[in-house]
Scaffold this motif. Structure first.
Motif, mmCIF file in Angstrom:
data_model
loop_
_atom_site.group_PDB
_atom_site.id
_atom_site.type_symbol
_atom_site.label_atom_id
_atom_site.label_comp_id
_atom_site.label_asym_id
_atom_site.label_seq_id
_atom_site.Cartn_x
_atom_site.Cartn_y
_atom_site.Cartn_z
ATOM 1 N N ALA B 392 0.190 -20.536 2.807
ATOM 2 C CA ALA B 392 1.853 -20.311 2.967
ATOM 3 C C ALA B 392 2.015 -18.900 2.527
ATOM 4 N N ARG B 393 1.464 -18.467 1.362
ATOM 5 C CA ARG B 393 1.633 -17.165 0.792
ATOM 6 C C ARG B 393 1.234 -16.100 1.621
ATOM 7 N N ASP B 394 0.255 -16.433 2.589
ATOM 8 C CA ASP B 394 -0.173 -15.296 3.507
ATOM 9 C C ASP B 394 0.941 -14.925 4.420
ATOM 10 N N PHE B 395 1.521 -16.167 4.756
ATOM 11 C CA PHE B 395 2.749 -16.013 5.710
ATOM 12 C C PHE B 395 3.911 -15.561 5.140
ATOM 13 N N GLN B 396 4.242 -15.856 3.844
ATOM 14 C CA GLN B 396 5.376 -15.106 3.016
ATOM 15 C C GLN B 396 5.182 -13.731 3.124
ATOM 16 N N PRO B 435 -2.137 -23.642 10.836
ATOM 17 C CA PRO B 435 -1.631 -22.809 9.629
ATOM 18 C C PRO B 435 -0.104 -22.890 9.320
ATOM 19 N N ALA B 436 0.578 -22.941 10.701
ATOM 20 C CA ALA B 436 2.041 -22.917 10.530
ATOM 21 C C ALA B 436 2.637 -24.260 9.974
ATOM 22 N N SER B 437 1.795 -25.264 10.203
ATOM 23 C CA SER B 437 2.030 -26.737 9.722
ATOM 24 C C SER B 437 1.841 -26.762 8.484
ATOM 25 N N LEU B 438 0.817 -26.395 7.839
ATOM 26 C CA LEU B 438 0.816 -26.243 6.449
ATOM 27 C C LEU B 438 1.787 -25.601 5.649
ATOM 28 N N ALA B 439 2.239 -24.474 6.260
ATOM 29 C CA ALA B 439 3.147 -23.624 5.706
ATOM 30 C C ALA B 439 4.736 -24.264 5.933
ATOM 31 N N GLY B 440 4.806 -25.257 6.855
ATOM 32 C CA GLY B 440 6.078 -25.762 7.023
ATOM 33 C C GLY B 440 6.990 -24.753 7.890
ATOM 34 N N LEU B 441 6.385 -24.119 8.757
ATOM 35 C CA LEU B 441 7.147 -22.792 9.272
ATOM 36 C C LEU B 441 7.447 -23.408 10.723
ATOM 37 N N PRO B 442 8.743 -22.883 11.233
ATOM 38 C CA PRO B 442 9.009 -23.336 12.722
ATOM 39 C C PRO B 442 8.021 -22.369 13.671
ATOM 40 N N ALA B 443 7.772 -23.057 14.673
ATOM 41 C CA ALA B 443 6.868 -22.525 15.614
ATOM 42 C C ALA B 443 6.944 -23.230 16.999
ATOM 43 N N MET B 444 6.814 -22.729 17.946
ATOM 44 C CA MET B 444 6.828 -22.953 19.436
ATOM 45 C C MET B 444 5.844 -22.801 20.380
ATOM 46 N N PRO B 456 -2.449 -24.495 32.853
ATOM 47 C CA PRO B 456 -1.604 -23.655 32.234
ATOM 48 C C PRO B 456 -2.201 -23.303 30.800
ATOM 49 N N LEU B 457 -1.612 -22.069 30.348
ATOM 50 C CA LEU B 457 -1.945 -21.644 28.808
ATOM 51 C C LEU B 457 -0.658 -21.343 28.348
ATOM 52 N N GLY B 458 -0.557 -21.326 26.902
ATOM 53 C CA GLY B 458 0.611 -21.314 26.400
ATOM 54 C C GLY B 458 0.473 -20.188 25.023
ATOM 55 N N LEU B 459 1.686 -19.717 24.882
ATOM 56 C CA LEU B 459 1.677 -18.806 23.902
ATOM 57 C C LEU B 459 2.519 -19.262 22.666
ATOM 58 N N GLN B 460 1.921 -19.017 21.395
ATOM 59 C CA GLN B 460 2.752 -19.585 20.236
ATOM 60 C C GLN B 460 3.456 -18.475 19.519
ATOM 61 N N ILE B 461 4.723 -18.677 19.115
ATOM 62 C CA ILE B 461 5.497 -17.998 18.467
ATOM 63 C C ILE B 461 5.814 -18.619 16.792
ATOM 64 N N ILE B 462 5.473 -18.134 15.856
ATOM 65 C CA ILE B 462 5.796 -18.423 14.582
ATOM 66 C C ILE B 462 6.841 -17.589 14.020
ATOM 67 N N GLY B 463 7.776 -18.420 13.136
ATOM 68 C CA GLY B 463 8.909 -17.684 12.576
ATOM 69 C C GLY B 463 9.096 -18.046 11.090
ATOM 70 N N LYS B 464 9.870 -17.223 10.562
ATOM 71 C CA LYS B 464 10.130 -17.436 9.111
ATOM 72 C C LYS B 464 10.994 -18.813 8.950
ATOM 73 N N PRO B 465 10.883 -19.396 7.594
ATOM 74 C CA PRO B 465 11.446 -20.641 7.387
ATOM 75 C C PRO B 465 12.846 -20.648 7.925
ATOM 76 N N LEU B 466 13.258 -21.711 8.549
ATOM 77 C CA LEU B 466 14.712 -21.969 9.144
ATOM 78 C C LEU B 466 15.230 -20.981 10.393
ATOM 79 N N ASP B 467 14.072 -19.991 10.698
ATOM 80 C CA ASP B 467 14.345 -18.911 11.785
ATOM 81 C C ASP B 467 14.256 -19.581 13.061
#
Lengths: 491, 492
Positions: B392-396, B435-444, B456-467
């Motif tokens: 989680a701190r890595d992401f912060q 990783p985004a799950s462990l950090a509780g972050l929004p991702a799509m 199909p192939l997908g791309l993931q976007i990970i954001g800050k908490p609540l973003d």
């Protein structure tokens, strides 16, 4: 100082070491993590929410009232309150445990160390340490008598809030353990955090007992589960201590194990040994956030605490001039103290002027009557205000002690106020000197020989004249006035 | 009139409001598609009555000029969500036939917003799996096939495989999913649809059968970013019945959608370039980076140093919580019971749980029980909790330099059913998602293109908490540039 409690074994003296884990049901309308009701004695499975039955997807939500009560309890024993605590899951399978885990607090309890002072025989006191108080869920109840081959489950208790109050191994005799439980119960009832009703299971204890040679390190202990009266707790200790002494003296060692008490036989027996002990796999409950208490919340808890039994007892002695014994009796139960203080308030007086007389009346007259009637103080046929009125009639000379007892008996029967009884039945004490002098003259006339003997130096006869005068006046004469007038008349 | 099944949520909602068609017509069209697509095994229960009742209510409301946010929109509901009176089995034998007396908060919100339910969607048992092969109700098939003419049956991914398959095959315009360690994003990537895992705590977990409580989050799976925003707005919100739900107002994400991400700083984590990942995955990631640049964003290389510990950490914490969460399935109060003749209570537990849980669920209960047991707790669970905090701190730290992070969603395209038999190989599917799950972050996950086999192939976007807004806006920018219009050809 009492002699230390010792068990006389075949090979010498042994000391018993006792620690208690008391489970006290928190007084709260709702359960620890659900809104279901907690009332005792309801039909099976009528006080069960989806959460209590652990339906899929259900989540616990903490009931703040339960935390408030546990914090107030901690404050009442001068314990450290942990503003940050956390709930853990204690995992094990049993049919009365719907979630498959009990939500409890292992690693970070709500309340830390505190202590309770207990009174022992002969007026000695001892401080018993409290290790911690944590909050946890109760389990349901299995019913084995409903069907020949199935057990039924009643989940009414499932999820009810308990405080587990863990003592240090500071007790050294059954009496100390009994005094500790009674004192703890008294404090809980003063605080209002537990009704202390042991028959209904609101309070029960796991009793840890070990024995050792005096002065040696702790021995191996056994834990006897779910003991539900002070008498049984003391019986468990006596039984376990002598059993362990027998085991040790026959050359065996005590097995660390969990035991059950059989009240019919007065024995304990093995429930499970250490090898069969559960691995509870405690870990922080991910459904709940850590519990953080604000300064405002803590202040509100502290300010809502009532005067506690120790403080009250001291005040009774110092401010009301009540004897140590009377003060201890009046403060032991919150209802007694409440009744007594209502009576004091109704007298409109304060201090030793009324304290002594009121405490004596409550303890001898009122308690005597209640004992006779088989009632406790909350069921008293006489109200505190009526008691106050009666005490007032004695204090102002309207009633003698003897008359007061008569009036009290009539109050118990009729429920009438003492003033009314005195009025209607003419039980008023008389200090009318004219009337008394007239009766004295009659008594002296009727006993001329005795008057002569008295005047001849037989002083002991004075009591005879007092008795005759009082008898002639139906007990209603003021004894002081009778004394004075008789002395004058007899010369 | 266009085929109603081809319409997404926004198109159905708007067309219904305009009077282009009735809600009943929409419901009938999707009900018929569901019936025709049983070969996909996407649904465990079909609930046409529910969809029709909601549609008829929507039609009546419309005549009064009353429109709710999802009036006229039928949805699929993952079997993990409790649905009142409708079997909620979490695709497990142990709960087969279980009909709760309650709706989960999230599905209840969707129904209250006017949505109807077409049925319960198949999934990996208790959401444990990445291929939908652990379901007690059989595999879900992906509607996609490789372009090699071989017709091999492919996985839709998991655990929300039924949701992914149904949305991709146009059996419903949107579906609920849940994501504990990639269970929305990976199947979305495998089936060419869009899926959002919001910030932990955005959606109430009340009434969602628990897998790993500290990780589980509900989210939408739909055809595009806008449809996800519409659903997520309804699904989110504080719930006093879930102590971990966030006490925050729900933003108007749909109204806030904008693909203008000029000046946004997009982080590219170097630790996500891992050995053994097909070149096509790297290629689609490069393509995504280029689209971001084209959109005016600034690309920043970042480091998330503890990434390699994420998967092992996840596979300690999630099973630990699951081993406890699944203890309630004991045959005592509900669900299936196996009671051996003259057996003890313990015998009943053993027989019930052995018969009721599949192999993967049993494996995770064993792992979880082990990592929590006396003597191993500190070495495994406690250590994993510490590593989780470091992740989680890595992401912060990274979010001090960047606004969003772009990665591939999964390390491969959809694989064939039965192809991945090694559990560890299966767990690798979620290496980018966890990783985004462990950090509780929004991702799509947003569909980005097809591989050489036409998958199909997908791309993931990970954001800050609540973003979630930032995440979905970047998703929209990718969506516009990817122009992903491929869809599986109906063979079912």
């Amino acid at each position: 100082m009492n002699a230390p409690y010792r068990i006389q074994g075949a090979t010498g003296e042994w000391e018993v070491v006792i620690g208690l884990e008391v489970h006290a049901q928190v007084t709260s309308k709702a359960k620890l993590f659900s809104g279901a009701a907690t009332e005792f004695g309801a039909e099976p499975n009528t006080q069960v929410s989806l959460v209590d039955a652990a339906m899929p997807g259900m989540l616990p939500v903490l009931n703040e009232e339960c935390i408030r009560q546990a914090v107030r309890t901690g404050m009442a024993i001068d314990a450290k309150i942990n503003a940050w605590s956390r709930f853990d899951r204690k995992n094990y399978f049993y049919a009365d445990l719907p979630q498959g885990y009990q939500i409890s607090q292992l690693y970070h309890p709500l309340v830390g160390e505190g202590e309770i002072e207990v009174e022992l025989e002969g007026g000695a006191t001892k401080k018993i340490g409290v290790e911690r108080i944590h909050v946890e869920q109760d389990a349901g109840k299995l019913m084995h008598d409903q069907h020949p081959s199935f057990s039924y489950v009643d989940l009414n208790r499932s999820g009810v809030a308990l405080m587990e109050i863990v003592s240090k191994p500071d007790m050294r005799s059954p009496e100390e353990a009994g005094a500790y439980v009674r004192k703890l119960r008294s404090i809980l009832r003063y605080v209002g955090s537990c009704d202390g009703n042991m028959e209904q299971g609101s309070m029960r204890a796991d009793v840890n007992v070990s024995v050792r040679r005096p002065g040696e390190p702790f021995g191996t202990r056994t834990e006897t589960k779910n003991v539900n009266s002070v008498r049984f707790i003391m019986a468990v200790i006596e039984y376990e201590a002598s059993r362990q002494v027998d085991v040790l003296e026959s050359g065996d060692s005590v097995v660390q194990e969990t035991r059950l008490f059989d009240p019919d036989k007065g024995e304990t027996r093995t429930l499970r040994s250490k090898e069969d002990a559960h691995d509870y796999r405690y870990f922080p409950d991910p459904d709940l956030l850590p519990l953080e208490l604000s300064d405002d919340f803590l202040r509100e808890c502290r300010e809502s605490l009532p005067e506690l039994p120790d403080a009250k007892r001291k005040r009774y002695e110092q401010e009301l001039g009540i004897s140590a014994y009377n003060a201890a009796v009046l403060t032991a139960e919150v209802e007694t103290a409440r009744w007594f203080e209502e009576l004091l308030a109704a007298t409109g007086k304060t201090g030793p002027e009324v304290g002594k007389a009121a405490s004596n009346w409550v303890i001898s007259d009122l308690f005597g009557a209640l004992n006779r009637l088989g009632k406790d103080i909350t069921e008293s046929p006489v109200t505190p205000a009526q008691g106050a009125e009666l005490i007032g009639l004695v204090a102002d000379g309207t009633l003698s002690g003897t008359l007061a007892k008569q009036v009290f008996e009539i109050m118990l029967e009729t429920g009438d106020n003492p003033g009314k009884i005195v009025e209607e039945r003419g039980l008023k004490q008389t200090s009318d000197t004219g009337e008394i002098e007239k009766v004295i003259a009659e008594v002296m006339a009727a006993n001329a020989d005795k008057v002569a003997e008295y005047r001849g130096g037989k002083d002991k006869l004075f009591g005879f004249f007092v008795g005759q005068t009082m008898k002639a006046m139906g007990g209603k004469a003021n004894p002081g006035v009778v004394n004075d007038l008789l002395k004058k008349a007899l010369g | 009139m266009a085929n109603l099944n081809d319409l997404g949520i926004a198109a159905i909602r708007d067309g219904f409001r305009k009077g282009d068609f009735s809600a009943r017509e929409v419901a009938d069209s999707f009900i018929s598609a569901v019936e025709k697509a049983r070969a996909l095994n996407a649904f465990t229960v079909e609930t046409p009555d529910h969809a029709i009742a909601a549609a008829e209510q929507a039609d009546r409301d419309r005549s009064q000029g009353d429109f709710k946010p999802l009036s006229g929109v039928p949805l699929g509901i993952k079997d993990l969500f409790a649905t009142k009176g409708v079997q909620t089995a979490s695709a497990s034998k142990i709960l087969e036939g279980f009909k709760p007396e309650y709706d989960s908060t999230v599905s209840g919100k969707l129904f209250a917003a006017g949505a109807g339910m077409l049925g319960k969607l198949n999934m990996d048992e208790f959401a444990m799996g990445s291929s939908n092969e652990t379901s007690a109700f059989g595999n879900v098939l992906s509607p996609w096939r490789r372009n090699d003419g071989g017709n091999a049956a492919l996985t839709p991914g998991g655990s929300s495989g039924g949701s992914a398959s149904a949305v991709s095959a146009r059996l419903c315009p949107g579906a609920t999913g849940t994501d504990t360690g990639g269970s929305i994003r990976q199947p979305a990537a495998f089936t060419g649809i869009t899926g959002v895992k919001p910030t932990y705590g955005r959606c109430s977990r009340w009434g969602i059968v628990a897998f790993a409580s500290s990780l589980d989050q509900a989210g939408p799976m739909a055809r595009d970013v806008r449809d996800c925003a519409i659903m997520l707005e309804v699904m989110s919100g504080y719930d006093p019945k879930d102590s971990t739900s966030l006490k925050l107002d729900v933003p108007q994400w749909e109204a806030g959608l904008s693909s203008d991400i000029r000046g946004k700083r997009i982080g590219i984590p170097r630790e996500y370039r891992i050995d053994g990942v097909p070149a096509e995955i790297d290629a689609v990631w490069e393509q995504g980076i280029q689209w971001m640049k084209d959109a005016g964003a600034e690309i920043v290389e970042i480091s998330l140093p503890h990434t390699k510990y994420a998967l092992p950490t996840y596979y300690i914490i999630a099973p630990a919580e699951a081993s406890s969460n699944l203890a309630r399935y004991d045959g005592v109060r509900y669900g299936n019971r196996v009671a051996p003749e003259n057996g003890s209570l313990d015998d009943m537990y053993k027989a019930t749980r052995a018969a009721g849980f599949g192999a993967e669920v049993r494996r995770r209960i064993m792992i979880g029980t082990y990592v929590l047991s006396a003597g191993f707790y500190d070495a495994y669970f406690n250590q994993a909790q510490k590593v989780r905090a470091l992740i989680a701190r890595d992401f912060q730290d990274a979010f001090k330099q960047v606004d969003l992070i772009l990665t591939p969603t999964a390390p491969s395209a959809a694989f064939g059913l039965g192809e991945t038999t090694d559990p560890l190989g299966m767990y690798l599917n979620d290496v980018f998602a966890v990783p985004a799950s462990l950090a509780g972050l929004p991702a799509m996950s947003v569909p980005a293109g097809l591989d050489a086999q036409g998958l199909p192939l997908g791309l993931q976007i990970i954001g800050k908490p609540l973003d979630e807004q930032g995440v979905m806006n970047a998703g929209l920018a990718l969506e516009e540039r990817a122009g992903f219009t491929a869809r599986p050809e109906a063979w079912w």
